[in-house]
Motif scaffolding. Structure first.
Motif, short mmCIF file in Angstrom:
data_model
loop_
_atom_site.label_atom_id
_atom_site.label_comp_id
_atom_site.label_asym_id
_atom_site.label_seq_id
_atom_site.Cartn_x
_atom_site.Cartn_y
_atom_site.Cartn_z
N ILE A 103 2.50 3.67 -8.59
CA ILE A 103 2.88 2.83 -9.74
C ILE A 103 3.83 3.58 -10.66
CG2 ILE A 103 2.01 1.71 -11.84
CD1 ILE A 103 1.41 0.14 -9.32
N VAL A 153 -4.33 -3.93 -4.87
CA VAL A 153 -5.27 -3.02 -5.52
C VAL A 153 -6.58 -3.02 -4.73
CG1 VAL A 153 -6.49 -2.47 -7.65
CG2 VAL A 153 -4.23 -3.58 -7.74
N THR A 165 -3.35 7.93 -5.09
CA THR A 165 -2.09 7.48 -4.48
C THR A 165 -1.61 6.20 -5.14
OG1 THR A 165 -3.27 6.29 -2.71
CG2 THR A 165 -2.60 8.57 -2.27
N PHE A 166 -2.55 5.37 -5.58
CA PHE A 166 -2.18 4.13 -6.26
C PHE A 166 -1.45 4.41 -7.58
CE2 PHE A 166 -3.28 0.84 -9.41
CZ PHE A 166 -2.70 -0.26 -8.81
N ARG A 212 -7.41 5.94 -5.83
CA ARG A 212 -6.87 5.81 -7.19
C ARG A 212 -5.64 6.72 -7.36
NH1 ARG A 212 -8.64 4.46 -12.41
NH2 ARG A 212 -7.77 5.78 -14.05
N ILE A 233 1.86 -4.96 -5.04
CA ILE A 233 0.96 -3.87 -4.65
C ILE A 233 -0.46 -4.42 -4.59
CG2 ILE A 233 0.14 -1.56 -5.19
CD1 ILE A 233 3.22 -1.80 -4.71
N LEU A 239 0.67 -6.55 -9.35
CA LEU A 239 -0.63 -6.14 -8.83
C LEU A 239 -1.42 -7.33 -8.29
CD1 LEU A 239 -1.71 -3.53 -11.53
CD2 LEU A 239 -0.21 -3.24 -9.55
N GLU A 275 -6.54 1.68 -1.25
CA GLU A 275 -6.23 3.11 -1.19
C GLU A 275 -6.86 3.82 -2.37
OE1 GLU A 275 -1.96 3.98 -1.90
OE2 GLU A 275 -1.79 1.89 -2.50
N VAL A 306 0.86 -1.19 0.00
CA VAL A 306 0.00 0.00 0.00
C VAL A 306 0.89 1.23 0.00
CG1 VAL A 306 -1.79 1.29 1.24
CG2 VAL A 306 -1.81 -1.22 1.29
N ASP A 354 0.00 4.60 0.31
CA ASP A 354 -0.38 5.63 1.27
C ASP A 354 0.01 5.18 2.68
OD1 ASP A 354 -2.02 7.05 3.23
OD2 ASP A 354 -3.12 7.87 1.52
#
Length: 225
Positions: free
Chosen positions: A210, A198, A205-206, A203, A196, A222, A201, A154, A156
């Motif tokens: 990436i 999905v 920060t994701f 969209r 990571i 992912l 968090e 994650v 964030d």
């Protein structure tokens, strides 16, 4: 791919040295063409903080708590047996990982890499670890590791501390710094990775995370929550 024909085997005990017999599946397991060799079957984060009373483990992890300590002699016995049957098993590469080991086990991963390299001279060896000091990463590489993952999971930090408080006591930036250093040893073409999750968090920060990985030659893996 067939089921693992060795998973129910047991290692040989040696009372003279204190070596105990353990089931092969406790040490390693074969998944398609990859053997995952366990660094540990326990996790330093599956505990409760004595000051805050907060559970520090990752809230999305369903692996049962254990205190098992894996003997290097059992690990070598298991790895050697799989390697001897690698042709029939279609075994092509290795992962060293499992749950999160204590800091005192950092040297152990180097020993495991050396064991694998001893019995599988040319196979890719992939290590999945928390951020280690750069010198440790270099020693792992010199021992024969040629792929590495430090799983940020994650991006964030605030959300990460909610779902994985123990692990995210180490900041996202520390993970990125370790991964960036690993690319100086193993290149920027997919040998250095980070898993990571999905769905935990925003969209924004994701996507930003990436992009940061990709711009630094780190491959995102992912995993949908």
């Amino acid at each position: 791919y067939p089921l693992d024909p060795l998973e129910n085997n047991y290692t040989k005990a040696d009372p003279a040295t204190g070596k105990k017999s353990v089931k092969y599946s406790e040490v390693a397991f074969l998944s398609t063409d990859r053997l995952r060799v366990h660094l540990t079957n326990s996790c330093i984060f599956k505990t409760t903080n004595c000051k805050t009373g907060e559970y520090e483990g990752c809230h999305f992890c369903n692996i049962a708590k254990s205190s098992d300590v894996l003997d290097l002699r059992n690990i070598e016995e298991v790895v050697e047996h799989y390697c001897k049957l690698s042709g029939n098993l279609r075994l092509k590469h290795f992962l060293v990982g499992g749950q999160t080991a204590p800091a005192s086990d950092k040297e152990k991963i180097i020993d495991i890499i050396k064991i694998i390299r001893k019995h599988a001279r040319f196979a890719p060896i992939y290590a999945m670890v928390i951020p280690y000091p750069k010198e440790m990463i270099k020693q792992m590489y010199e021992a024969g590791m040629n792929q590495l993952s430090c799983n940020i999971e994650v991006f964030d930090d605030k959300i990460a501390r909610k779902y994985m408080p123990g692990k995210r006591a180490t900041s996202k930036n520390a993970y990125v710094d370790t991964l960036k250093y690993a690319t100086t040893l193993m290149g920027r073409t997919g040998n250095v990775r980070s898993m990571i999750i999905v769905g935990l968090e925003t969209r924004e920060t994701f996507i930003a995370g990436i992009k940061e990985l990709a711009q630094n030659g780190i491959q995102p893996i992912l995993s949908v929550f």
